[in-house]
Design a protein around this motif. Structure first.
Motif, PDB file in Angstrom:
ATOM      1  N   LEU A 156       0.828  -1.213   0.000  1.00 47.42           N
ATOM      2  CA  LEU A 156       0.000   0.000   0.000  1.00 47.42           C
ATOM      3  C   LEU A 156       0.867   1.269   0.000  1.00 47.42           C
ATOM      4  O   LEU A 156       0.546   2.260  -0.675  1.00 47.42           O
ATOM      5  CB  LEU A 156      -0.926  -0.012   1.222  1.00 47.42           C
ATOM      6  N   MET A 157       1.971   1.224   0.729  1.00 49.86           N
ATOM      7  CA  MET A 157       2.851   2.399   0.765  1.00 49.86           C
ATOM      8  C   MET A 157       3.484   2.654  -0.595  1.00 49.86           C
ATOM      9  O   MET A 157       3.583   3.798  -1.058  1.00 49.86           O
ATOM     10  CB  MET A 157       3.943   2.203   1.820  1.00 49.86           C
ATOM     11  N   ILE A 158       3.927   1.596  -1.278  1.00 52.97           N
ATOM     12  CA  ILE A 158       4.529   1.759  -2.604  1.00 52.97           C
ATOM     13  C   ILE A 158       3.496   2.297  -3.586  1.00 52.97           C
ATOM     14  O   ILE A 158       3.788   3.174  -4.408  1.00 52.97           O
ATOM     15  CB  ILE A 158       5.103   0.414  -3.082  1.00 52.97           C
ATOM     16  N   ALA A 159       2.265   1.804  -3.495  1.00 50.57           N
ATOM     17  CA  ALA A 159       1.212   2.289  -4.380  1.00 50.57           C
ATOM     18  C   ALA A 159       0.930   3.774  -4.147  1.00 50.57           C
ATOM     19  O   ALA A 159       0.715   4.549  -5.090  1.00 50.57           O
ATOM     20  CB  ALA A 159      -0.052   1.459  -4.190  1.00 50.57           C
ATOM     21  N   GLY A 160       0.944   4.190  -2.849  1.00 52.99           N
ATOM     22  CA  GLY A 160       0.709   5.601  -2.551  1.00 52.99           C
ATOM     23  C   GLY A 160       1.809   6.497  -3.101  1.00 52.99           C
ATOM     24  O   GLY A 160       1.554   7.578  -3.630  1.00 52.99           O
ATOM     25  N   VAL A 161       3.076   6.048  -2.994  1.00 51.41           N
ATOM     26  CA  VAL A 161       4.189   6.839  -3.515  1.00 51.41           C
ATOM     27  C   VAL A 161       4.082   6.980  -5.023  1.00 51.41           C
ATOM     28  O   VAL A 161       4.310   8.045  -5.596  1.00 51.41           O
ATOM     29  CB  VAL A 161       5.531   6.193  -3.108  1.00 51.41           C
ATOM     30  N   LEU A 162       3.730   5.894  -5.710  1.00 45.58           N
ATOM     31  CA  LEU A 162       3.595   5.947  -7.160  1.00 45.58           C
ATOM     32  C   LEU A 162       2.479   6.887  -7.582  1.00 45.58           C
ATOM     33  O   LEU A 162       2.560   7.552  -8.629  1.00 45.58           O
ATOM     34  CB  LEU A 162       3.352   4.544  -7.721  1.00 45.58           C
ATOM     35  N   GLN A 163       1.406   6.963  -6.776  1.00 47.02           N
ATOM     36  CA  GLN A 163       0.311   7.861  -7.107  1.00 47.02           C
ATOM     37  C   GLN A 163       0.722   9.340  -6.966  1.00 47.02           C
ATOM     38  O   GLN A 163       0.292  10.206  -7.726  1.00 47.02           O
ATOM     39  CB  GLN A 163      -0.904   7.573  -6.207  1.00 47.02           C
ATOM     40  N   LEU A 164       1.594   9.630  -5.960  1.00 50.18           N
ATOM     41  CA  LEU A 164       1.974  11.012  -5.687  1.00 50.18           C
ATOM     42  C   LEU A 164       3.206  11.450  -6.464  1.00 50.18           C
ATOM     43  O   LEU A 164       3.554  12.630  -6.477  1.00 50.18           O
ATOM     44  CB  LEU A 164       2.240  11.195  -4.187  1.00 50.18           C
ATOM     45  N   ALA A 165       3.927  10.546  -7.085  1.00 54.57           N
ATOM     46  CA  ALA A 165       5.160  10.887  -7.800  1.00 54.57           C
ATOM     47  C   ALA A 165       4.845  11.728  -9.035  1.00 54.57           C
ATOM     48  O   ALA A 165       3.799  11.554  -9.670  1.00 54.57           O
ATOM     49  CB  ALA A 165       5.895   9.615  -8.207  1.00 54.57           C
ATOM     50  N   PRO A 166       5.762  12.707  -9.396  1.00 50.80           N
ATOM     51  CA  PRO A 166       5.522  13.520 -10.608  1.00 50.80           C
ATOM     52  C   PRO A 166       5.641  12.669 -11.862  1.00 50.80           C
ATOM     53  O   PRO A 166       6.238  11.593 -11.862  1.00 50.80           O
ATOM     54  CB  PRO A 166       6.632  14.580 -10.541  1.00 50.80           C
ATOM     55  N   SER A 167       5.068  13.188 -12.893  1.00 46.66           N
ATOM     56  CA  SER A 167       5.094  12.467 -14.150  1.00 46.66           C
ATOM     57  C   SER A 167       6.514  12.405 -14.710  1.00 46.66           C
ATOM     58  O   SER A 167       7.297  13.352 -14.566  1.00 46.66           O
ATOM     59  CB  SER A 167       4.157  13.149 -15.152  1.00 46.66           C
ATOM     60  N   THR A 168       6.842  11.317 -15.339  1.00 44.62           N
ATOM     61  CA  THR A 168       8.164  11.161 -15.971  1.00 44.62           C
ATOM     62  C   THR A 168       8.143  11.564 -17.438  1.00 44.62           C
ATOM     63  O   THR A 168       9.135  11.370 -18.138  1.00 44.62           O
ATOM     64  CB  THR A 168       8.635   9.708 -15.836  1.00 44.62           C
ATOM     65  N   ALA A 169       7.037  12.106 -17.887  1.00 40.81           N
ATOM     66  CA  ALA A 169       6.953  12.534 -19.286  1.00 40.81           C
ATOM     67  C   ALA A 169       7.868  13.729 -19.520  1.00 40.81           C
ATOM     68  O   ALA A 169       8.045  14.571 -18.624  1.00 40.81           O
ATOM     69  CB  ALA A 169       5.507  12.909 -19.632  1.00 40.81           C
ATOM     70  N   PRO A 170       8.508  13.867 -20.676  1.00 40.28           N
ATOM     71  CA  PRO A 170       9.423  14.993 -20.930  1.00 40.28           C
ATOM     72  C   PRO A 170       8.688  16.323 -20.913  1.00 40.28           C
ATOM     73  O   PRO A 170       7.517  16.416 -21.299  1.00 40.28           O
ATOM     74  CB  PRO A 170       9.995  14.670 -22.311  1.00 40.28           C
ATOM     75  N   LEU A 171       9.384  17.383 -20.416  1.00 43.38           N
ATOM     76  CA  LEU A 171       8.810  18.712 -20.364  1.00 43.38           C
ATOM     77  C   LEU A 171       8.738  19.304 -21.769  1.00 43.38           C
ATOM     78  O   LEU A 171       9.610  19.051 -22.598  1.00 43.38           O
ATOM     79  CB  LEU A 171       9.661  19.623 -19.474  1.00 43.38           C
ATOM     80  N   PRO A 172       7.743  20.099 -22.041  1.00 48.39           N
ATOM     81  CA  PRO A 172       7.638  20.685 -23.386  1.00 48.39           C
ATOM     82  C   PRO A 172       8.757  21.688 -23.634  1.00 48.39           C
ATOM     83  O   PRO A 172       9.118  22.462 -22.737  1.00 48.39           O
ATOM     84  CB  PRO A 172       6.269  21.376 -23.360  1.00 48.39           C
ATOM     85  N   ALA A 173       9.325  21.675 -24.813  1.00 50.24           N
ATOM     86  CA  ALA A 173      10.415  22.582 -25.174  1.00 50.24           C
ATOM     87  C   ALA A 173       9.850  23.892 -25.708  1.00 50.24           C
ATOM     88  O   ALA A 173       8.706  23.960 -26.154  1.00 50.24           O
ATOM     89  CB  ALA A 173      11.312  21.932 -26.221  1.00 50.24           C
TER      90      ALA A 173
END
Length: 472
Positions: free
Chosen positions: A54-71
């Protein structure tokens, strides 16, 4: 028949007298954090594994997106917003951003077809180091013809502005190409001169306005206190004037140990003050130190043989006697008298003393005199011979280079050459000799007599100068 009642508790459950009761182990407290290395696959282990999941799932939900930032830069949502951002200077200047919000048409504001040109422009520009006056004027809107004419007049009047000078420039109405005539150019050319170019009926004409300048020297007095330098600075002396004062008196006493807190100093510094209040400091002219435990120093800056020197107004016209001045900084390695020659290997008279010094060490004159020889002298190598008062001659031998010119006059302590190993020598050193009427004598027993560099007439002029500088 009497029968005992049935016991309520089994006999085995009643502890025997004097024997400790056997108690069941305590139940462990409930914890979410479980060590998964203990009791694998037990109920407690499965509960800990579920908590971790449950803790790992919560961290994954709150983590920022790994998608590249727009240039690139974000674009405005519409043309109106883009205009507003540009007017407010939100957009970069490199992209053509404007400053100031464009006013919209309303009851009190209406657009016009074109804005009228200003009939004149007043500018204050700084003439920088390496600037060219023609280019500077043209960069600020002046026409090429007027810029060239202005530069020509400035050169003709020898009034080229110094770096950092502020120029007041007035330009007239623009022509069809947007260039303007020079109506007025004014600046301070010197401390005592305001220079201006003014447009008249015949075009630009030069005008000069002299300024009154007060050249009364600045006189500063005070007590040495805890430190002479800081006392000078606190009394109003500039860093340069304080340093020059210390250098002047430092040739005659040790400033660090021979100046008491109660000693009083006085200095006179040249300065020029214009009518507008600008001040240009000059050199130190006079340095005085009244000492409670010693004679008063009263030094004035005076030209001597083409150079400025510090002369004491109390200089005695009588001859001054002085002992040996070491011509080079180094120990005596060989004395005067008979010795075994290091090269010829037999006993021979050593007519001088040797100073051990490294190659290239400076050699100075032992006393005032005239150079009667400066050149090669056989086994002595490069040699300088100086004649002094009283029939004394000093020689400086084995030099690597000679500085003093033959026939020239040298002063005590003046540089005449450099240590070397020329001639019959085993290594770098100075062989120094003193001759009395042509006979070698021991240099350690010689007392030189030198005349002061002032005469009675010059001494009277120096004292008059000191009196004028002190206002006494």
């Amino acid at each position: 028949m009497f029968q005992s009642p049935r016991p309520l508790v089994a006999a085995s459950a009643v502890p025997a007298f004097g024997r400790a009761a056997v108690l069941a182990p305590p139940r462990p407290p409930f914890r979410l954090v479980v060590d998964l290395a203990e009791a694998p696959l037990s109920k407690r282990w499965w509960r800990g594994a579920a908590t971790l999941t449950l803790m790992i799932a919560g961290v994954l939900q709150l983590a920022p997106s790994t998608a590249p930032l727009p240039a690139g830069m974000p674009q405005a949502e519409g043309p109106d917003q883009a205009r507003q951002e540009e007017a407010l200077a939100v957009a970069p200047l490199s992209a053509g951003s404007a400053t100031g919000l464009v006013m919209s048409e309303g009851p009190r504001a209406r657009p016009i077809a074109s804005a009228p040109a200003r009939l004149s422009r007043d500018l204050a520009i700084v003439f920088g180091a390496g600037d060219d006056l023609v280019s500077l004027l043209q960069r600020n809107g002046a026409s090429a013809a007027d810029a060239v004419r202005a530069a020509s007049l400035v050169r003709a009047e020898a009034a080229v502005p110094a770096a950092g000078t502020t120029l007041s420039l007035r330009l007239g109405a623009p022509d069809a190409a947007g260039r303007r005539t020079i109506e007025l150019l004014r600046y301070r050319a010197r401390l005592d001169l305001i220079f201006a170019l003014v447009r008249g009926a015949n075009g630009l004409q030069a005008e000069k306005k002299p300024l009154a300048v007060d050249r009364t020297p600045l006189r500063i007095r005070g007590s040495a206190g805890g430190g002479l330098y800081w006392a000078l600075r606190s009394s109003g002396a500039s860093p340069q004037a304080a340093a020059d004062y210390l250098q002047a008196i430092g040739d005659r006493l040790d400033v660090g140990s021979e100046v008491a807190a109660t000693d009083r100093f006085e200095l006179v510094v040249a300065q020029a003050r214009s009518a507008s209040g600008d001040v240009v400091p000059g050199p130190l002219l006079y340095a005085r130190l009244e000492r409670g435990g010693g004679p008063t120093l009263s030094l004035v800056r005076w030209p001597v043989q083409g150079r400025l020197a510090w002369l004491d107004e109390a200089t005695s016209p009588e001859p001054v006697r002085s002992g040996l001045l070491r011509p080079v900084d180094g120990p005596i390695t060989s004395g005067f008298g008979s010795r075994m020659h290091p090269i010829l290997h037999f006993f021979r008279m050593h007519n001088g003393i040797d100073f051990g010094a490294p190659m290239g060490a400076p050699i100075v004159a032992a006393a005032d005199g005239q150079v009667i020889r400066a050149g090669w002298a056989g086994g002595y190598g490069r040699q300088v011979r100086i004649a002094h008062i009283g029939g004394l001659v000093t020689t400086y031998n084995h030099m690597s280079r000679i500085v003093a010119p033959e026939g020239g006059v040298v002063r005590r302590g003046e540089l005449i050459g450099y240590v070397g190993s020329s001639g019959l020598s085993t290594g770098p050193h100075l062989h120094y000799e003193v001759l009395k009427d042509g006979v070698p004598v021991n240099p350690l027993g010689v007392t030189f007599v030198s005349r002061p560099i002032v005469n009675e007439g010059l001494l009277a002029a120096i004292r008059a100068r000191v009196k004028a500088l002190r206002g006494a």
